[in-house]
Design an enzyme around this catalytic site. Structure first.
Site, mmCIF file in Angstrom:
data_model
loop_
_atom_site.group_PDB
_atom_site.id
_atom_site.type_symbol
_atom_site.label_atom_id
_atom_site.label_comp_id
_atom_site.label_asym_id
_atom_site.label_seq_id
_atom_site.Cartn_x
_atom_site.Cartn_y
_atom_site.Cartn_z
ATOM 1 N N ASN A 110 1.998 7.604 -1.403
ATOM 2 C CA ASN A 110 2.679 6.763 -2.611
ATOM 3 C C ASN A 110 1.896 6.727 -3.758
ATOM 4 O OD1 ASN A 110 3.910 4.723 -4.508
ATOM 5 N ND2 ASN A 110 5.302 4.264 -3.016
ATOM 6 N N ASP B 209 2.756 5.613 -6.898
ATOM 7 C CA ASP B 209 3.395 4.458 -7.956
ATOM 8 C C ASP B 209 2.188 3.704 -8.529
ATOM 9 O OD1 ASP B 209 5.839 5.256 -7.286
ATOM 10 O OD2 ASP B 209 6.135 3.597 -5.928
ATOM 11 N N HIS B 210 1.156 3.644 -7.884
ATOM 12 C CA HIS B 210 0.196 2.798 -8.291
ATOM 13 C C HIS B 210 -0.700 3.439 -9.321
ATOM 14 C CE1 HIS B 210 1.299 0.099 -5.188
ATOM 15 N NE2 HIS B 210 1.109 1.066 -4.372
ATOM 16 N N ARG C 267 -2.136 0.539 -19.804
ATOM 17 C CA ARG C 267 -2.953 0.823 -21.051
ATOM 18 C C ARG C 267 -1.808 1.302 -22.241
ATOM 19 N NH1 ARG C 267 -8.607 1.534 -22.315
ATOM 20 N NH2 ARG C 267 -9.552 -0.633 -21.642
ATOM 21 N N HIS D 36 8.641 6.032 -6.207
ATOM 22 C CA HIS D 36 9.879 5.006 -6.383
ATOM 23 C C HIS D 36 10.314 5.011 -7.731
ATOM 24 C CE1 HIS D 36 11.541 0.611 -5.052
ATOM 25 N NE2 HIS D 36 12.421 1.695 -5.636
ATOM 26 N N ARG E 165 12.058 2.983 -9.963
ATOM 27 C CA ARG E 165 12.649 1.546 -9.782
ATOM 28 C C ARG E 165 13.740 1.443 -11.121
ATOM 29 N NH1 ARG E 165 9.809 -1.955 -6.295
ATOM 30 N NH2 ARG E 165 11.259 -3.771 -6.825
ATOM 31 N N ARG F 119 9.021 0.314 -13.843
ATOM 32 C CA ARG F 119 7.914 -0.488 -13.853
ATOM 33 C C ARG F 119 6.547 0.301 -13.679
ATOM 34 N NH1 ARG F 119 8.029 -4.820 -8.972
ATOM 35 N NH2 ARG F 119 9.913 -5.509 -9.893
ATOM 36 N N HIS F 120 6.951 1.504 -12.892
ATOM 37 C CA HIS F 120 5.620 2.332 -12.808
ATOM 38 C C HIS F 120 6.153 3.850 -13.028
ATOM 39 C CE1 HIS F 120 7.529 1.997 -8.736
ATOM 40 N NE2 HIS F 120 6.919 1.109 -8.442
ATOM 41 N N GLU G 226 12.060 7.525 -3.403
ATOM 42 C CA GLU G 226 12.789 6.269 -2.979
ATOM 43 C C GLU G 226 13.625 5.934 -4.183
ATOM 44 O OE1 GLU G 226 9.719 3.338 -2.424
ATOM 45 O OE2 GLU G 226 8.841 4.723 -0.725
ATOM 46 N N THR H 271 6.981 -6.173 -4.560
ATOM 47 C CA THR H 271 7.299 -4.897 -4.044
ATOM 48 C C THR H 271 8.308 -4.940 -2.914
ATOM 49 O OG1 THR H 271 6.050 -3.171 -2.362
ATOM 50 C CG2 THR H 271 5.507 -5.453 -2.055
ATOM 51 N N THR H 272 8.739 -3.771 -2.132
ATOM 52 C CA THR H 272 9.947 -3.970 -1.300
ATOM 53 C C THR H 272 9.618 -4.955 -0.251
ATOM 54 O OG1 THR H 272 9.998 -1.417 -1.984
ATOM 55 C CG2 THR H 272 11.805 -2.258 -0.418
ATOM 56 N N GLU I 164 13.458 4.781 7.853
ATOM 57 C CA GLU I 164 11.871 4.519 7.835
ATOM 58 C C GLU I 164 11.844 3.119 8.160
ATOM 59 O OE1 GLU I 164 9.770 5.735 4.329
ATOM 60 O OE2 GLU I 164 8.272 3.897 4.333
ATOM 61 N N HIS J 214 4.839 0.636 4.667
ATOM 62 C CA HIS J 214 4.898 -0.536 3.901
ATOM 63 C C HIS J 214 3.527 -1.428 4.483
ATOM 64 C CE1 HIS J 214 6.088 -3.192 0.774
ATOM 65 N NE2 HIS J 214 5.621 -4.257 1.477
ATOM 66 N N GLY J 215 2.739 -1.715 3.705
ATOM 67 C CA GLY J 215 1.564 -2.666 4.205
ATOM 68 C C GLY J 215 0.438 -1.901 4.889
ATOM 69 N N GLY K 199 1.033 3.596 0.359
ATOM 70 C CA GLY K 199 0.461 3.562 -1.061
ATOM 71 C C GLY K 199 -0.715 2.726 -1.453
ATOM 72 N N HIS K 200 -0.315 1.579 -1.278
ATOM 73 C CA HIS K 200 -1.348 0.715 -1.989
ATOM 74 C C HIS K 200 -2.682 0.620 -1.275
ATOM 75 C CE1 HIS K 200 -3.034 -3.244 -3.067
ATOM 76 N NE2 HIS K 200 -2.426 -2.994 -3.971
HETATM 77 N N1 PXP Z 1 7.644 3.148 2.041
HETATM 78 C C1 PXP Z 1 8.584 2.458 1.312
HETATM 79 C C2 PXP Z 1 10.039 2.709 1.482
HETATM 80 C C3 PXP Z 1 8.299 1.665 0.146
HETATM 81 O O1 PXP Z 1 9.082 1.103 -0.455
HETATM 82 C C4 PXP Z 1 6.859 1.165 -0.004
HETATM 83 C C5 PXP Z 1 6.298 0.513 -1.263
HETATM 84 O O2 PXP Z 1 6.631 1.012 -2.363
HETATM 85 C C6 PXP Z 1 6.086 1.985 0.899
HETATM 86 C C7 PXP Z 1 6.488 2.894 1.771
HETATM 87 C C8 PXP Z 1 4.412 1.891 0.542
HETATM 88 O O3 PXP Z 1 3.782 0.662 0.864
HETATM 89 P P1 PXP Z 1 2.363 0.252 0.596
HETATM 90 O O4 PXP Z 1 2.297 0.559 -1.019
HETATM 91 O O5 PXP Z 1 2.313 -1.249 0.789
HETATM 92 O O6 PXP Z 1 1.882 1.116 1.184
#
Ligand code: PXP
Length: 238
Positions: free
Chosen positions: A7, A9-10, A18, A43, A45, A49-50, A70, A100-101, A151, A192-193, A214-215
């Site tokens: 992911n 997005d970050h 910036r 994603h 959104r 936002r990103h 997403e 976040t979601t 998922e 997620h996470g 992602g994160h």
């Molecule tokens: N999967 C989905 C459906 C998500 O919404 C997210 C968060 O955007 C992720 C995966 C990735 O989560 P993380 O950034 O915590 O790894």
């Protein structure tokens, strides 16, 4: 071989901080795939936002980059998604105030709406997934919705592991949910996470085919670089 979606997005969040053009999410999409990611996840959104519309369009137009987009159930986001045609769609809940979601979709409340949305994506031949909690009832509802994949939201497992609380019950719930979905012909993904530890725990569940991370990947790459971090995850998912 299990597949890894990174992911990005970050990267857009950092660029937007910036208000300029660097770092460019389009370059990030190409780079993560060169580093071994199987596809990129973005994603779009409702508050942009990103990732913004232009990013999403350009990333979906890249050759040799598979894109998992997403989207919420918002009508204009769905129309945008149908227009830019990603390879995969994952429908997620979206709440303006969340960082976040925060959890899976409420399938019961949104059943008819989701049915119509899934039908549209199926008609456009886009593989579609629902972001859900690992509950038996949600997996049965996913079957009734005739979605290709689910998922599983792994946020609770990840939080328990990170805060050193007991996590076996949640891990077992994910395992049972995965086996049930698999037996109903639904492909299972997780996200997620996730970090190294939680991915390693989940990798024992062979029926989880894809991981969206992602994160942690972007954060860890500040120290070790995307190439090294993506390789580490790919090794865990062998
Ligand atoms: N999967 C989905 C459906 C998500 O919404 C997210 C968060 O955007 C992720 C995966 C990735 O989560 P993380 O950034 O915590 O790894």
């Amino acid at each position: 071989m299990r597949r890894l979606g990174v992911n990005i997005d970050h990267v857009a969040t950092l660029r937007n901080a910036r208000g300029e053009k660097h770092p460019d999410p389009i370059s990030a999409a190409l780079h993560v795939v060169n580093c071994g990611a199987d596809y990129v996840t973005i994603h779009l959104r409702e508050d942009r936002r990103h990732i913004n519309d232009k990013d999403a369009k350009r990333i979906c137009n890249l050759k040799n980059v598979l894109v998992n987009l997403e989207v919420s159930m918002n009508e204009s986001i769905i129309s945008n998604a149908l227009r830019i045609k990603p390879n995969y769609i994952c429908i997620v809940p979206e709440n303006r105030k969340e960082i976040t979601t925060e959890g899976g979709l409420n399938l019961k409340r949104n059943f008819n709406k989701l049915k119509k949305i899934i039908f549209k994506f199926k008609k456009a031949k886009i593989r579609t997934s629902l972001f859900i909690n690992p509950s038996v009832s949600d997996i049965k509802l996913s079957r009734l919705l005739e979605v290709d994949c689910v998922e599983i939201h792994t946020g609770k497992l990840a939080n328990n592991v990170k805060s050193k609380q007991k996590y076996n019950k949640e891990l077992q719930r994910i395992k049972n949910g995965t086996k049930l979905a698999n037996s109903l012909g639904i492909e299972v993904h997780a996200g997620h996470g996730l970090d190294y530890k939680t991915t390693k725990l989940l990798s024992k569940i062979k029926e989880i085919h894809e991981y969206n991370i992602g994160h942690f990947i972007i954060g860890e790459s500040v120290f070790y670089g995307l190439s090294k971090v993506i390789k580490n995850f790919k090794k865990l998912l062998k």
